[in-house]
Design a protein around this motif. Structure first.
Motif, PDB file in Angstrom:
ATOM      1  N   THR A 123       0.832  -1.202   0.000  1.00 42.67           N
ATOM      2  CA  THR A 123       0.000   0.000   0.000  1.00 42.67           C
ATOM      3  C   THR A 123       0.868   1.253   0.000  1.00 42.67           C
ATOM      4  O   THR A 123       0.630   2.186  -0.776  1.00 42.67           O
ATOM      5  CB  THR A 123      -0.945   0.007   1.219  1.00 42.67           C
ATOM      6  OG1 THR A 123      -1.760  -1.170   1.178  1.00 42.67           O
ATOM      7  CG2 THR A 123      -1.824   1.239   1.237  1.00 42.67           C
ATOM      8  N   LEU A 124       1.875   1.273   0.877  1.00 37.31           N
ATOM      9  CA  LEU A 124       2.780   2.420   0.911  1.00 37.31           C
ATOM     10  C   LEU A 124       3.516   2.593  -0.414  1.00 37.31           C
ATOM     11  O   LEU A 124       3.651   3.712  -0.920  1.00 37.31           O
ATOM     12  CB  LEU A 124       3.790   2.267   2.055  1.00 37.31           C
ATOM     13  CG  LEU A 124       3.247   2.436   3.459  1.00 37.31           C
ATOM     14  CD1 LEU A 124       4.307   2.075   4.491  1.00 37.31           C
ATOM     15  CD2 LEU A 124       2.777   3.864   3.667  1.00 37.31           C
ATOM     16  N   SER A 125       3.987   1.503  -0.970  1.00 38.36           N
ATOM     17  CA  SER A 125       4.721   1.563  -2.228  1.00 38.36           C
ATOM     18  C   SER A 125       3.840   2.080  -3.365  1.00 38.36           C
ATOM     19  O   SER A 125       4.258   2.954  -4.138  1.00 38.36           O
ATOM     20  CB  SER A 125       5.258   0.176  -2.578  1.00 38.36           C
ATOM     21  OG  SER A 125       5.852   0.176  -3.845  1.00 38.36           O
ATOM     22  N   ILE A 126       2.631   1.559  -3.471  1.00 33.85           N
ATOM     23  CA  ILE A 126       1.724   2.002  -4.535  1.00 33.85           C
ATOM     24  C   ILE A 126       1.394   3.480  -4.350  1.00 33.85           C
ATOM     25  O   ILE A 126       1.336   4.237  -5.326  1.00 33.85           O
ATOM     26  CB  ILE A 126       0.455   1.121  -4.576  1.00 33.85           C
ATOM     27  CG1 ILE A 126       0.819  -0.309  -4.973  1.00 33.85           C
ATOM     28  CG2 ILE A 126      -0.576   1.691  -5.541  1.00 33.85           C
ATOM     29  CD1 ILE A 126      -0.304  -1.308  -4.763  1.00 33.85           C
ATOM     30  N   ALA A 127       1.189   3.903  -3.107  1.00 31.63           N
ATOM     31  CA  ALA A 127       0.893   5.317  -2.845  1.00 31.63           C
ATOM     32  C   ALA A 127       2.064   6.212  -3.242  1.00 31.63           C
ATOM     33  O   ALA A 127       1.884   7.226  -3.925  1.00 31.63           O
ATOM     34  CB  ALA A 127       0.542   5.522  -1.367  1.00 31.63           C
ATOM     35  N   VAL A 128       3.273   5.827  -2.839  1.00 32.55           N
ATOM     36  CA  VAL A 128       4.450   6.636  -3.155  1.00 32.55           C
ATOM     37  C   VAL A 128       4.666   6.705  -4.669  1.00 32.55           C
ATOM     38  O   VAL A 128       4.862   7.795  -5.225  1.00 32.55           O
ATOM     39  CB  VAL A 128       5.707   6.072  -2.442  1.00 32.55           C
ATOM     40  CG1 VAL A 128       6.979   6.672  -3.011  1.00 32.55           C
ATOM     41  CG2 VAL A 128       5.614   6.322  -0.948  1.00 32.55           C
TER      42      VAL A 128
END
Length: 145
Positions: A123-128
């Motif tokens: 989730t963090l990776s996709i958001a970034v």
């Protein structure tokens, strides 16, 4: 409205994902904010399907093969702890660029990352990466217009 639905669906399709869909949507004249949100949502939804579906697949495969869970050695347990602490963040952060988010999530789970760890890091990776692709495209496109 239909354009944003197409961005959502494009973000959900492996190999199209956010790296291609976000720049195309922004260059196509759509709002960068809504393109980022739609592509992020579509990509995250299907990655979550992979993450939560993997457990069911693994249980089905083990029941079909008749294998029972073996007791893990201390070395294996330590290796999994290290993987869960450092391995998934690295895979999640480079995955969208190198292999795609769906494959990165699958590989993380295959190597023993927990569902929660995989979910958080993906989730963090996709958001970034959604923000990076969106901001860079919007800034670059505005620079040339």
């Amino acid at each position: 409205m239909i354009e944003y639905l197409l961005v959502f669906l494009g973000g959900a399709i492996p190999w199209l994902e956010i790296g291609l869909v976000i720049p195309l949507g922004i260059i196509g004249g759509l709002s960068p904010v809504w393109v980022i949100i739609a592509a992020f949502s579509g990509n995250l939804l299907t990655v979550l399907v992979v993450i939560f579906g993997y457990q069911k697949f693994r249980l089905w495969k083990e029941s079909r093969n008749g294998k029972s869970e073996k007791a893990e050695s201390k070395r294996t347990e330590r290796g999994k702890r290290i993987w869960n602490k450092y391995g998934m963040p690295g895979l999640a952060l480079v995955g969208p660029i190198l292999i795609g988010t769906h494959i990165a999530a699958f590989i993380g789970l295959f190597f023993g990352a927990s569902k929660i760890n995989t979910t958080v890091w993906m989730t963090l990776s996709i958001a970034v990466w959604s923000l990076v692709f969106g901001v860079v495209t919007a800034m670059g496109f505005n620079f040339f217009v």
